[in-house]
Design a protein around this motif. Structure first.
Motif, PDB file in Angstrom:
ATOM      1  N   TRP A 168       0.891  -1.209  -0.089  1.00 34.60           N
ATOM      2  CA  TRP A 168       0.006  -0.109   0.100  1.00 34.60           C
ATOM      3  C   TRP A 168       0.847   1.152   0.091  1.00 34.60           C
ATOM      4  O   TRP A 168       1.942   1.491   0.684  1.00 34.60           O
ATOM      5  CB  TRP A 168      -0.857  -0.066   1.172  1.00 34.60           C
ATOM      6  N   VAL A 169       0.384   2.079  -0.894  1.00 36.32           N
ATOM      7  CA  VAL A 169       1.382   3.271  -1.139  1.00 36.32           C
ATOM      8  C   VAL A 169       0.556   4.688  -0.530  1.00 36.32           C
ATOM      9  O   VAL A 169      -0.590   4.875  -1.093  1.00 36.32           O
ATOM     10  CB  VAL A 169       1.885   3.494  -2.556  1.00 36.32           C
ATOM     11  N   TYR A 170       1.545   5.421   0.251  1.00 36.66           N
ATOM     12  CA  TYR A 170       0.603   6.461   0.949  1.00 36.66           C
ATOM     13  C   TYR A 170       1.485   7.613   0.491  1.00 36.66           C
ATOM     14  O   TYR A 170       2.676   7.557   0.742  1.00 36.66           O
ATOM     15  CB  TYR A 170       0.488   6.454   2.575  1.00 36.66           C
ATOM     16  N   ALA A 171       0.705   8.768  -0.080  1.00 34.48           N
ATOM     17  CA  ALA A 171       1.626  10.058  -0.389  1.00 34.48           C
ATOM     18  C   ALA A 171       1.415  10.816   0.758  1.00 34.48           C
ATOM     19  O   ALA A 171       0.259  10.795   1.495  1.00 34.48           O
ATOM     20  CB  ALA A 171       0.816  10.580  -1.671  1.00 34.48           C
ATOM     21  N   THR A 172       2.184  11.900   1.089  1.00 34.65           N
ATOM     22  CA  THR A 172       2.083  12.876   2.403  1.00 34.65           C
ATOM     23  C   THR A 172       2.097  14.038   1.662  1.00 34.65           C
ATOM     24  O   THR A 172       2.616  14.779   0.887  1.00 34.65           O
ATOM     25  CB  THR A 172       3.430  12.765   2.998  1.00 34.65           C
ATOM     26  N   ASP A 173       0.794  14.708   2.077  1.00 36.02           N
ATOM     27  CA  ASP A 173       0.243  15.737   1.120  1.00 36.02           C
ATOM     28  C   ASP A 173      -0.844  16.534   1.735  1.00 36.02           C
ATOM     29  O   ASP A 173      -1.202  15.794   2.792  1.00 36.02           O
ATOM     30  CB  ASP A 173      -0.178  15.717  -0.299  1.00 36.02           C
ATOM     31  N   PHE A 174      -1.599  17.417   1.348  1.00 35.06           N
ATOM     32  CA  PHE A 174      -2.578  17.958   2.055  1.00 35.06           C
ATOM     33  C   PHE A 174      -3.917  17.424   1.677  1.00 35.06           C
ATOM     34  O   PHE A 174      -3.900  16.582   0.524  1.00 35.06           O
ATOM     35  CB  PHE A 174      -2.799  19.559   1.501  1.00 35.06           C
TER      36      PHE A 174
END
Length: 240
Positions: A168-174
């Motif tokens: 599972w890939v999680y982006a860190t963003d708003f």
């Protein structure tokens, strides 16, 4: 390539890295430099005593702390090596993907945090990104000797390959979810965007979710290395 600073040089020896030659400032004697000289003797490294100006020139004025080691260029791993390491340890995969980090101080700090929190590796792009250089190694305080770093042609292709393997890939963003509200126990990859542009649109779209670190001050963004450290800590907190 030069590694400089007492801790980075000491960790290079401890990790079994081949050091071609060691340069130590003449006229200084303390326990740490003595320990490094002992390691050099055990590894049969040629040691040269030089003046501080010579070390300053070798490191372009970097904080060498009186010791510089000449080594071969940094050896990158493959993404498959990172995945294999997690399986070998019988641990859920924890990998950090960097989407265009250009500041060597940020990369060094992220590598240091990733190693401290037990990540299995870091993935960086070949282009439009800083590579593992002497500044990165210095800032990482020896962590580059204990964590795998893979350099890939295309970050998005690497993400697709990981997703096919159940990561599972999680982006860190708003506009995402707070890390503590998301289950980070399984095989995961955390994407950290560049200092200026953040995460590219397609990379964010490929991600399975978005993590947003709650902030309560007037400044609306965190340094990339700080954000990486916070999310990595939360992942480890949940797993432990």
């Amino acid at each position: 390539m030069y590694i400089y600073g007492r801790n980075p040089v000491k960790e290079a020896y401890r990790a079994g890295k081949t050091i071609d030659k060691l340069f130590i400032v003449k006229g200084e004697f303390d326990p740490t430099l003595g320990a490094i000289r002992k390691l050099a003797k055990e590894q049969r490294t040629v040691v040269s005593l030089v003046d501080r100006n010579t070390l300053d020139k070798m490191t372009n004025g970097g904080n060498h702390q009186g010791v510089v080691a000449s080594v071969t260029d940094f050896e990158y791993a493959d993404v498959d090596d990172i995945v294999a390491l997690a399986k070998e340890k019988n641990e859920p995969l924890l990998v950090v993907i960097l989407d265009g980090i250009t500041d060597p101080h940020n990369l060094g700090a992220i590598i240091r945090s990733a190693e401290c929190f037990g990540a299995h590796g870091i993935i960086i792009p070949k282009h439009r990104s800083v590579t593992v250089n002497d500044t990165v190694i210095k800032v990482a305080c020896g962590a580059t000797e204990h964590i795998l770093v893979a350099k890939v042609t295309n970050i998005n292709d690497a993400i697709r390959d990981l997703k096919e393997q159940g990561v599972w890939v999680y982006a860190t963003d708003f506009d995402g979810e707070a890390p503590k509200t998301v289950n980070l126990n399984g095989d995961i990859a955390i994407v950290i965007g560049s200092e200026g542009e953040g995460i590219h649109r397609l990379t964010k779209e490929l991600s399975d979710g978005v993590l947003t670190i709650p902030q309560y001050g007037k400044v609306n963004s965190l340094n990339a290395s700080v954000a990486a450290g916070i999310v990595l800590y939360e992942a480890v907190r949940q797993r432990r």
